[in-house]
Design a protein around this motif. Structure first.
Motif, PDB file in Angstrom:
ATOM      1  N   UNK A  23      53.427  52.430  77.078  1.00 28.66           N
ATOM      2  CA  UNK A  23      54.867  52.384  76.696  1.00 28.66           C
ATOM      3  C   UNK A  23      55.065  52.753  75.357  1.00 28.66           C
ATOM      4  N   UNK A  24      54.065  52.613  74.406  1.00 29.24           N
ATOM      5  CA  UNK A  24      53.992  53.017  73.004  1.00 29.24           C
ATOM      6  C   UNK A  24      54.147  54.532  72.896  1.00 29.24           C
ATOM      7  N   UNK A  25      53.379  55.080  73.727  1.00 29.71           N
ATOM      8  CA  UNK A  25      53.556  56.658  73.722  1.00 29.71           C
ATOM      9  C   UNK A  25      55.065  57.157  74.097  1.00 29.71           C
ATOM     10  N   UNK A  43      61.270  58.636  69.763  1.00 24.14           N
ATOM     11  CA  UNK A  43      61.751  58.235  68.120  1.00 24.14           C
ATOM     12  C   UNK A  43      61.099  59.244  67.279  1.00 24.14           C
ATOM     13  N   UNK A  44      60.754  60.574  67.497  1.00 30.01           N
ATOM     14  CA  UNK A  44      60.485  61.454  66.851  1.00 30.01           C
ATOM     15  C   UNK A  44      61.521  61.728  65.703  1.00 30.01           C
TER      16      UNK A  44
END
Ligand SMILES: [Ca+2]
Length: 324
Positions: A57-59, A65-66
């Protein structure tokens, strides 16, 4: 058990497709494995490579959110090229001068640009990423916004492992799959990585000779010329018509043409009297910094499409040349 494995998975895939729903990650992964085996990889290799792969999920959160380029160029340069980084670049160029001189000579790329890219990408090899490349790429392919791109990178990553350049447990990179000290995506690795120390492995993770040569080979292959620099900061007269600015090749003009339009070096001096074409760019609009850039800058744009990135690498290379 093995006998029913593949048909079962295919059935599951077909069911999920017929329901027009996104398959579960497990089904998607199983499908990827089948595709890889279909491309000629052995079951054993694929099962080993995909061991412990899971949805991260973090990826996906990192990908969504870049940061958009909200920083001004002034602020960006101050952040990306602080004085300590210039000093470190100068020291490391001295330390690695023997190998850098060889790479410069062989590939025709000035070593200050190699060191500047190395510093910008990974803080000279210190920050290369701790994410499993395979896991990141599978997760991003499954997430789906750029599935084709990440699947292509995933299959390139399988090739890199198959060729034995890096051990599976050391196959690490950024959350987006950028790898090693040059932060190459897997397809760039296959296109440009170099085994400069001739030990049989293209090791952009741990071998500085391979890192420097790989960076230089990317630039050379994408049109770099050692006879010119990247460009320079310039100024223009009041009421300058900025419609002539831009990186499009239709807007490249000879330096003499820019001189005639009133473009000058930032210190007010005339532009160099050489028959080179350049593009005028103003990343922050007409009130921000202005640059005339040569074809080498266009090559940097192939490394990373951000003009902020290109300018920060160029600026660091100039500071290295200056020695402080
Ligand atoms: Ca090597």
């Amino acid at each position: 058990m093995k006998f029913i494995y593949k048909p079962l998975i295919i059935t599951l895939v077909l069911i999920s497709q017929s329901l027009n729903a996104k398959p579960s990650f497990e089904v998607y992964l199983a499908n990827l494995k089948l595709e890889a085996v279909g491309q000629g990889y052995t079951n054993e290799f694929i099962e080993e490579v995909f061991t412990n792969v899971s949805y991260r999920e973090k990826t996906v959160v990192a990908d969504k959110n870049q940061p958009e380029t909200k920083l001004t160029l002034d602020r960006y340069l101050a952040t990306r090229v602080p004085d300590w980084k210039v000093k470190k670049a100068v020291d490391l160029m001295e330390k690695h001068q023997v190998i850098l001189n060889r790479v410069e000579q062989q590939f025709g790329v000035q070593k200050r640009f190699i060191v500047a890219l190395w510093g910008n990408e990974s803080n000279f090899g210190k920050i290369t990423g701790t994410h499993s490349v395979i896991n990141s790429l599978v997760t991003l392919a499954y997430e789906g916004r750029r599935e084709a791109l990440f699947k292509k990178q995933l299959f390139a990553a399988l090739t890199i492992l198959k060729q034995g350049h890096v051990k599976k447990e050391d196959f690490l990179g950024s959350w987006a799959g950028a790898m090693g000290q040059s932060q190459f995506m897997p397809t760039s690795f296959l296109d440009y990585a170099i085994d400069f120390d001739n030990d049989g492995r293209k090791d952009i993770w741990n071998n500085t000779a391979d890192v420097f040569a790989s960076i230089a080979n990317f630039l050379k292959s994408e049109g770099w010329s050692e006879d010119i620099t990247w460009g320079r900061q310039v100024s223009v007269p009041d009421n300058f018509d900025f419609n002539v600015a831009g990186l499009q090749s239709s807007k490249k003009r000879l330096l003499a043409h820019w001189q005639k339009l009133g473009v000058r070096r930032y210190d007010g001096q005339d532009l160099p009297q050489v028959g080179l074409k350049a593009s005028l760019i103003n990343p922050d609009g007409k009130n921000g910094r202005l640059y005339l850039v040569y074809d080498n800058f266009h090559t940097l744009m192939k490394w990373n499409r951000s003009s902020y990135f290109g300018i920060s690498v160029s600026y660091l290379s100039d500071r290295i040349k200056k020695g402080s």
